[in-house]
Every structure is written in C-alpha cells, then in structure tokens.
Design an enzyme around this catalytic site. Structure first.
Site, PDB file in Angstrom:
ATOM      1  N   HIS A 124       0.871  -1.174   0.000  1.00 14.13           N
ATOM      2  CA  HIS A 124       0.000   0.000   0.000  1.00 14.13           C
ATOM      3  C   HIS A 124       0.907   1.222   0.000  1.00 14.13           C
ATOM      4  O   HIS A 124       2.001   1.186   0.583  1.00 14.13           O
ATOM      5  CB  HIS A 124      -0.842  -0.050   1.279  1.00 14.13           C
ATOM      6  CG  HIS A 124      -1.927   0.978   1.355  1.00 14.13           C
ATOM      7  ND1 HIS A 124      -1.693   2.272   1.742  1.00 14.13           N
ATOM      8  CD2 HIS A 124      -3.252   0.891   1.118  1.00 14.13           C
ATOM      9  CE1 HIS A 124      -2.841   2.938   1.726  1.00 14.13           C
ATOM     10  NE2 HIS A 124      -3.802   2.130   1.358  1.00 14.13           N
ATOM     11  N   ASP A 201       2.904  -4.218   8.142  1.00 15.53           N
ATOM     12  CA  ASP A 201       1.724  -3.387   7.958  1.00 15.53           C
ATOM     13  C   ASP A 201       0.528  -4.309   8.158  1.00 15.53           C
ATOM     14  O   ASP A 201       0.168  -5.090   7.270  1.00 15.53           O
ATOM     15  CB  ASP A 201       1.754  -2.782   6.550  1.00 15.53           C
ATOM     16  CG  ASP A 201       0.421  -2.155   6.166  1.00 15.53           C
ATOM     17  OD1 ASP A 201      -0.518  -2.141   6.993  1.00 15.53           O
ATOM     18  OD2 ASP A 201       0.322  -1.690   5.017  1.00 15.53           O
ATOM     19  N   GLN A 204      -4.696  -4.765   7.192  1.00 11.37           N
ATOM     20  CA  GLN A 204      -5.698  -5.738   6.720  1.00 11.37           C
ATOM     21  C   GLN A 204      -5.570  -7.074   7.438  1.00 11.37           C
ATOM     22  O   GLN A 204      -6.332  -8.006   7.145  1.00 11.37           O
ATOM     23  CB  GLN A 204      -5.564  -5.965   5.208  1.00 11.37           C
ATOM     24  CG  GLN A 204      -5.752  -4.728   4.355  1.00 11.37           C
ATOM     25  CD  GLN A 204      -7.169  -4.171   4.408  1.00 11.37           C
ATOM     26  OE1 GLN A 204      -8.091  -4.791   4.941  1.00 11.37           O
ATOM     27  NE2 GLN A 204      -7.344  -2.987   3.868  1.00 11.37           N
ATOM     28  N   LYS A 227     -10.497  -0.013  10.349  1.00 12.39           N
ATOM     29  CA  LYS A 227     -10.629  -1.230   9.541  1.00 12.39           C
ATOM     30  C   LYS A 227     -10.935  -2.436  10.410  1.00 12.39           C
ATOM     31  O   LYS A 227     -10.963  -3.575   9.932  1.00 12.39           O
ATOM     32  CB  LYS A 227      -9.341  -1.472   8.746  1.00 12.39           C
ATOM     33  CG  LYS A 227      -9.100  -0.394   7.685  1.00 12.39           C
ATOM     34  CD  LYS A 227      -7.865  -0.675   6.889  1.00 12.39           C
ATOM     35  CE  LYS A 227      -7.386   0.522   6.124  1.00 12.39           C
ATOM     36  NZ  LYS A 227      -8.064   0.716   4.833  1.00 12.39           N
ATOM     37  N   CYS A 366      -4.606   2.306  -3.751  1.00 12.80           N
ATOM     38  CA  CYS A 366      -3.375   2.848  -3.166  1.00 12.80           C
ATOM     39  C   CYS A 366      -2.208   1.887  -3.343  1.00 12.80           C
ATOM     40  O   CYS A 366      -1.361   1.738  -2.458  1.00 12.80           O
ATOM     41  CB  CYS A 366      -3.550   3.191  -1.686  1.00 12.80           C
ATOM     42  SG  CYS A 366      -4.776   4.458  -1.402  1.00 12.80           S
TER      43      CYS A 366
HETATM   44  N1  PMP Z   1      -1.986  -0.716   4.653  1.00 17.01           N
HETATM   45  C1  PMP Z   1      -2.937  -1.421   4.045  1.00 17.01           C
HETATM   46  C2  PMP Z   1      -2.624  -2.816   3.597  1.00 17.01           C
HETATM   47  C3  PMP Z   1      -4.184  -0.860   3.844  1.00 17.01           C
HETATM   48  O1  PMP Z   1      -5.131  -1.575   3.229  1.00 17.01           O
HETATM   49  C4  PMP Z   1      -4.437   0.457   4.270  1.00 17.01           C
HETATM   50  C5  PMP Z   1      -5.773   1.128   4.044  1.00 17.01           C
HETATM   51  N2  PMP Z   1      -6.356   0.916   2.781  1.00 17.01           N
HETATM   52  C6  PMP Z   1      -3.408   1.144   4.913  1.00 17.01           C
HETATM   53  C7  PMP Z   1      -2.214   0.537   5.085  1.00 17.01           C
HETATM   54  C8  PMP Z   1      -3.561   2.546   5.372  1.00 17.01           C
HETATM   55  O2  PMP Z   1      -4.529   2.664   6.348  1.00 17.01           O
HETATM   56  P1  PMP Z   1      -4.931   4.133   6.828  1.00 17.01           P
HETATM   57  O3  PMP Z   1      -5.410   4.847   5.615  1.00 17.01           O
HETATM   58  O4  PMP Z   1      -6.007   3.896   7.827  1.00 17.01           O
HETATM   59  O5  PMP Z   1      -3.708   4.747   7.416  1.00 17.01           O
END
Ligand code: PMP
Length: 410
Positions: A124, A201, A204, A227, A366
């Site tokens: 991401h 990270d 998810q 999430k 993203c």
């Molecule tokens: N890492 C992953 C794998 C994600 O899916 C996301 C959110 N789509 C993020 C990081 C970032 O999360 P946030 O926008 O809440 O900081």
C-alpha cells in the site's frame, strides 16, 4: 463456523439495515473501512456525555476518568495483539502515521546512507512513500520482493536481493489488493537471522486473523482502528519496548516531555514520548470497545467464517462471463477479492453495482505499482467482514452478470 451467528452479529450494526434505492445494502468495501457495532458508537457517546476531559494532567475527577479510559484502551489493544506490555502500544492517527513514525524516528537514528530497506511490490502507498521519502532524505536504498501471477510473494528472491546492508524489512501482512496472507513468520525468521528488523503493515491483518505480535516475532506492527470495526482517526504502532526506548521522539510538544527549559528538554517515558499533544481519547475508547467486541466474537471464528466466504465467493464469481480473479485462493487469501471484467472499466462496475445496492471499491487501491505489474489501470474489489453473508455474495454475482449484460447490449 459452529456457534457463529452471522444474522445476530449483523443486528448489532445499525448501518447494515439501510436500504439503497429500495434494495438492501450489500456492503463489500470492508478493506476500505469497516462498519461499527452499536456498542462502539455507544461507548464513544457515553464517553462524550459522561467522562470527557483532557488526559494525563488534570487532578479533577473527569480528567482522572478520561485518563483511565485512555490507558485502559491501551491495555485492551496490547492484550488483543499479544503484546508483552501496554508500554509497547503507541496511539497514532492510523496505520499510515504509524509507518511514518518509524521512518522518521528509528530509521532516521539508526540507518546510514547505503543501508537497504526491503519492501514488496504489493505495498500500500502508506508503506512505500514513507520509505521513498526516507531514501531521498538519507540516501537509503529500497529493494523490492516481487509477487507472482497469483499475488504470492516470491520468497526465493529474498536470497537474491539480500545484502548485509539490509537493516529493515517492511512488509504488508495481508495485501489489500489480493487478500494474500504473506508468510510473515518465515520472513521475520529470515530477517532476524541476518540481523535486520521487521515492520509489518497489519492494517488488513488485524480485522481478518488472530494476531499475536509475540508469536509473529515482528519488531513493529502498524494498524488502523477504522478497519477493525472501530472509529476513524485512531491507529496503533506496536514496537518492542527496547526499540521505543532507543528511538528519538517523533513530533514535539506537550505530553511527550518530562522536563523542559528554554534550551532543551527530556522525554517522557514510553509510549508517551511518541504521543505529542492532546490525543484522540474518544477514538481510543471506541477502539477499545471494538477490541472487546472482536474478542467476544473470537478472531478464530471470524477467520473461519471469512475463509469459508472467500472460498464460496471465488467459486461463485468464476461463473461470471469474462471475469478475471486475482489472488492466491484460500487458505492464503483473507476476505478480499480483486477482479476485472473484460472490456468494462472497474469504475463502471462499481457504479453499476451501486445501483443494485452493492458497495465495492474500484481503483488502484493505493497500490499503483501492483496495478502496473498486473497490467491493469485498476481493479474492482469486493472485501468481506465478519457480518458478510453468502446471500450477499450471491447478490454480488447476479449483479455482476447484469453488469456484463448491460455492456453487451450497450
Ligand atoms: N496498509 C494497508 C494494507 C491498507 O489496506 C491500508 C488502508 N487501505 C493502509 C495501510 C492505510 O490505512 P490508513 O489509511 O487507515 O492509514
């Protein structure tokens, strides 16, 4: 799973009874954000109505209550992810801020020009851009673990890209594009044997899998409250206590200091050293309630339910004409299915599904480098939660068939 009552769980989420143009809402955008059960909404409301005050400095009753709710939230989170101590839990705004914190503190202090940070090609942007910025600031190099046509990492390439200059592996635990559950235990062991640290990270991972950071053995673990059935604006950085002790502070200001003169200052103890300014107490209270909710449902049960659903969805979606499904399939795929339809742009898919009451995401998620590698500008993505049902997947499939027919006759 036995004892798992999805209809009873759904009843706890007020938004799930909304209707969309006369149709039931089919919410399949849980990887973007999850919905909140009433108890999370109520916990935040009751905090605002009965306990709100600033934390850590007041001697009056409300401030003591707010502080104790905030610190209780930290303990709940620590216990939920199997951290050794609540001192290892830093509250941030989200997973993104947690990764940036590590890039600005640990990496600034301990990496030298020419050192290497290993990422993957499926990151991401929130676990890519902070390292690109660090590379520009410090002359650190980035190396990338590739993924194959099923969205699986190619671990053999670790040997090829590894040098003694690798100091950190920063990796997505569960991919938000493919749903791939990466073999992070193996990677942690590999990196640690060679003296590198590992950041996961977990944005998810936490909503889909039981997590124990101690069992994973990782050094840093980042995730977001929104999430995992909690509120937006609160996230977590877990870091081993000795690392937090050694790291310089991130943002400067109130709360993070011990003693201040005009010229200099000393830092508060961890984790407060990393929490400058008034924190999101309401968010922490909501996150703690989400954690209690998840603990009661049981993450093993959630994972089992979602594995069954993912297998069901992959099988059912195959029957949609001209569909391409991405991802490794169960058991390596957790509740996230990316797909494209031949000659239909993913944005059109999402818009037409919306007419059927079905909410999915379409875009690059993203993860533009991953899209480029797949050779598509975007995909559509259906992502499941603990309240997703087979009936909803059936509606997704029949709606996708309608989308295909619409475009055939257009
Ligand atoms: N890492 C992953 C794998 C994600 O899916 C996301 C959110 N789509 C993020 C990081 C970032 O999360 P946030 O926008 O809440 O900081």
């Amino acid at each position: 799973a036995r004892g798992y009552h999805v209809e009873a769980l759904r009843a706890e989420f007020p938004i799930l009874s909304r209707r969309m143009g006369g149709r039931p809402l089919v919410y399949l955008d849980n990887a973007a954000t999850t919905q909140r059960p009433s108890r999370v909404i109520e916990a935040m409301r009751s905090y605002a109505r009965e306990h709100h005050a600033n934390v850590h400095r007041g001697l009056h009753t409300l401030s003591v209550e707010a502080t104790s709710l905030y610190e209780e939230a930290r303990r709940e989170v620590a216990r939920f992810i199997g951290a050794g101590s609540e001192r290892e839990i830093v509250f941030t705004r989200n997973a993104t801020e947690a990764v940036n914190l590590v890039a600005h503190t640990w990496a600034e202090a301990f990496l030298e020009p020419g050192d290497v940070v290993v990422l993957s090609e499926m990151e991401h942007h929130s676990n890519l851009i902070p390292w690109q910025l660090l590379a520009r600031r410090k002359g650190v190099r980035l190396a990338f673990l590739p993924f194959d046509e099923n969205g699986m990492l190619d671990l053999a390439s670790l040997d090829e890209l590894w040098t003694e200059r690798v100091k950190l592996v920063s990796l997505v635990h569960v991919s938000n594009v493919f749903g791939t559950v990466n073999p992070v235990e193996e990677i942690v062991e590999y990196a640690h044997r060679r003296g590198a640290l590992v950041l996961l990270d977990g944005a998810q991972a936490v909503p889909h899998l039981p997590i124990s950071v101690e069992a994973l053995g990782c050094d840093f673990f980042a995730f977001s409250g929104h999430k995992m059935y909690g509120p937006m604006g609160i996230g977590v950085l877990y870091a081993r206590e000795e690392l937090l002790e050694a790291m310089p502070p991130f943002l400067g200001g109130g709360e993070m200091i011990r003693s201040v003169t005009l010229e200099t200052a000393t830092w508060n103890e961890v984790p407060h050293k990393f929490e400058a300014g008034t924190p999101n107490v309401e968010g922490a209270v909501g996150l703690a309630e989400a954690v209690r909710f998840l603990r009661e449902v049981g993450m093993e049960a959630v994972a089992a339910h979602e594995q069954e659903l993912t297998a069901y969805a992959l099988e059912a979606m195959k029957w949609v004409p001209d569909i391409t499904l991405y991802g490794p399939g169960v058991p390596h795929q957790a509740g996230i299915v990316s797909f494209t339809l031949k000659e239909v742009h993913p944005h059109d898919i999402a818009q037409l599904l919306d007419r059927e009451g079905v909410a999915v995401r379409a875009g690059h998620h993203c993860a533009q480098p991953a899209m480029r590698k797949l050779g598509v500008p975007a995909t559509a993505r259906a992502s499941f939660g603990l309240y997703t049902t087979r009936e909803e997947i059936d509606i997704l499939v029949s709606s996708l068939i309608k989308v295909q027919e619409f475009f055939r006759h257009a």
